[in-house]
Scaffold this motif. Structure first.
Motif, PDB file in Angstrom:
ATOM      1  N   UNK A  50      38.702  46.092  49.097  1.00  0.00           N
ATOM      2  CA  UNK A  50      39.264  44.806  48.685  1.00  0.00           C
ATOM      3  C   UNK A  50      39.733  44.849  47.225  1.00  0.00           C
ATOM      4  N   UNK A  51      38.934  45.460  46.355  1.00  0.00           N
ATOM      5  CA  UNK A  51      39.289  45.542  44.938  1.00  0.00           C
ATOM      6  C   UNK A  51      40.521  46.427  44.716  1.00  0.00           C
ATOM      7  N   UNK A  52      40.589  47.535  45.428  1.00  0.00           N
ATOM      8  CA  UNK A  52      41.703  48.469  45.261  1.00  0.00           C
ATOM      9  C   UNK A  52      43.002  47.900  45.834  1.00  0.00           C
ATOM     10  N   UNK A  53      42.906  47.213  46.947  1.00  0.00           N
ATOM     11  CA  UNK A  53      44.132  46.711  47.587  1.00  0.00           C
ATOM     12  C   UNK A  53      44.645  45.424  46.956  1.00  0.00           C
ATOM     13  N   UNK A  54      43.859  44.812  46.101  1.00  0.00           N
ATOM     14  CA  UNK A  54      44.312  43.608  45.405  1.00  0.00           C
ATOM     15  C   UNK A  54      45.069  44.021  44.144  1.00  0.00           C
ATOM     16  N   UNK A  55      46.340  44.374  44.321  1.00  0.00           N
ATOM     17  CA  UNK A  55      47.176  44.837  43.216  1.00  0.00           C
ATOM     18  C   UNK A  55      48.359  43.894  43.051  1.00  0.00           C
ATOM     19  N   UNK A  56      48.720  43.662  41.801  1.00  0.00           N
ATOM     20  CA  UNK A  56      49.849  42.780  41.488  1.00  0.00           C
ATOM     21  C   UNK A  56      50.862  43.544  40.658  1.00  0.00           C
ATOM     22  N   UNK A  57      52.115  43.283  40.915  1.00  0.00           N
ATOM     23  CA  UNK A  57      53.183  43.795  40.058  1.00  0.00           C
ATOM     24  C   UNK A  57      53.353  42.718  39.001  1.00  0.00           C
ATOM     25  N   UNK A  58      52.632  42.868  37.900  1.00  0.00           N
ATOM     26  CA  UNK A  58      52.494  41.778  36.934  1.00  0.00           C
ATOM     27  C   UNK A  58      53.702  41.575  36.035  1.00  0.00           C
ATOM     28  N   UNK A  59      54.423  42.613  35.732  1.00  0.00           N
ATOM     29  CA  UNK A  59      55.648  42.509  34.940  1.00  0.00           C
ATOM     30  C   UNK A  59      56.425  43.801  35.120  1.00  0.00           C
ATOM     31  N   UNK A  60      57.558  43.904  34.474  1.00  0.00           N
ATOM     32  CA  UNK A  60      58.397  45.082  34.680  1.00  0.00           C
ATOM     33  C   UNK A  60      57.618  46.377  34.457  1.00  0.00           C
ATOM     34  N   UNK A  61      57.477  47.128  35.533  1.00  0.00           N
ATOM     35  CA  UNK A  61      56.811  48.426  35.538  1.00  0.00           C
ATOM     36  C   UNK A  61      55.329  48.387  35.171  1.00  0.00           C
TER      37      UNK A  61
END
Length: 90
Positions: A50-61
């Motif tokens: 759950x921790x690993x798959x909770x990823x966000x593309x927070x800003x450019x790159x």
């Protein structure tokens, strides 16, 4: 009055963890897949799925794992040898 066709979304970049193995994780972003080995990215080794798959593309790159408080730039994923670790695994 004629309605215009709806536009595309602001960001079509799909970001997700596609695989987790005993050696590392695979991150899919913008039609490319990146391998993050635990040796170079130790924060993910003892993390839950759950921790690993909770990823966000927070800003450019930039990618952010809020449950782990890990923030990585795409350049450091593509060229980890240029960015030696400054943090130790807990």
């Amino acid at each position: 009055m004629k309605s215009e066709k709806a536009g595309t979304t602001i960001s079509d970049n799909k970001t997700e963890v596609t695989n987790i193995s005993s050696h590392g994780i695979w991150l899919f972003h913008d039609s490319k897949e990146y391998f993050l080995s635990y040796k170079q990215f130790p924060w993910f080794k003892k993390a839950t799925i759950k921790e690993v798959t909770n990823v966000e593309y927070s800003s450019k790159n930039h990618f952010y794992w809020p449950d782990l408080d890990v923030d990585l730039h795409l350049e450091s994923i593509e060229n980890p040898e240029k960015y030696p670790l400054v943090s130790k695994e807990n």
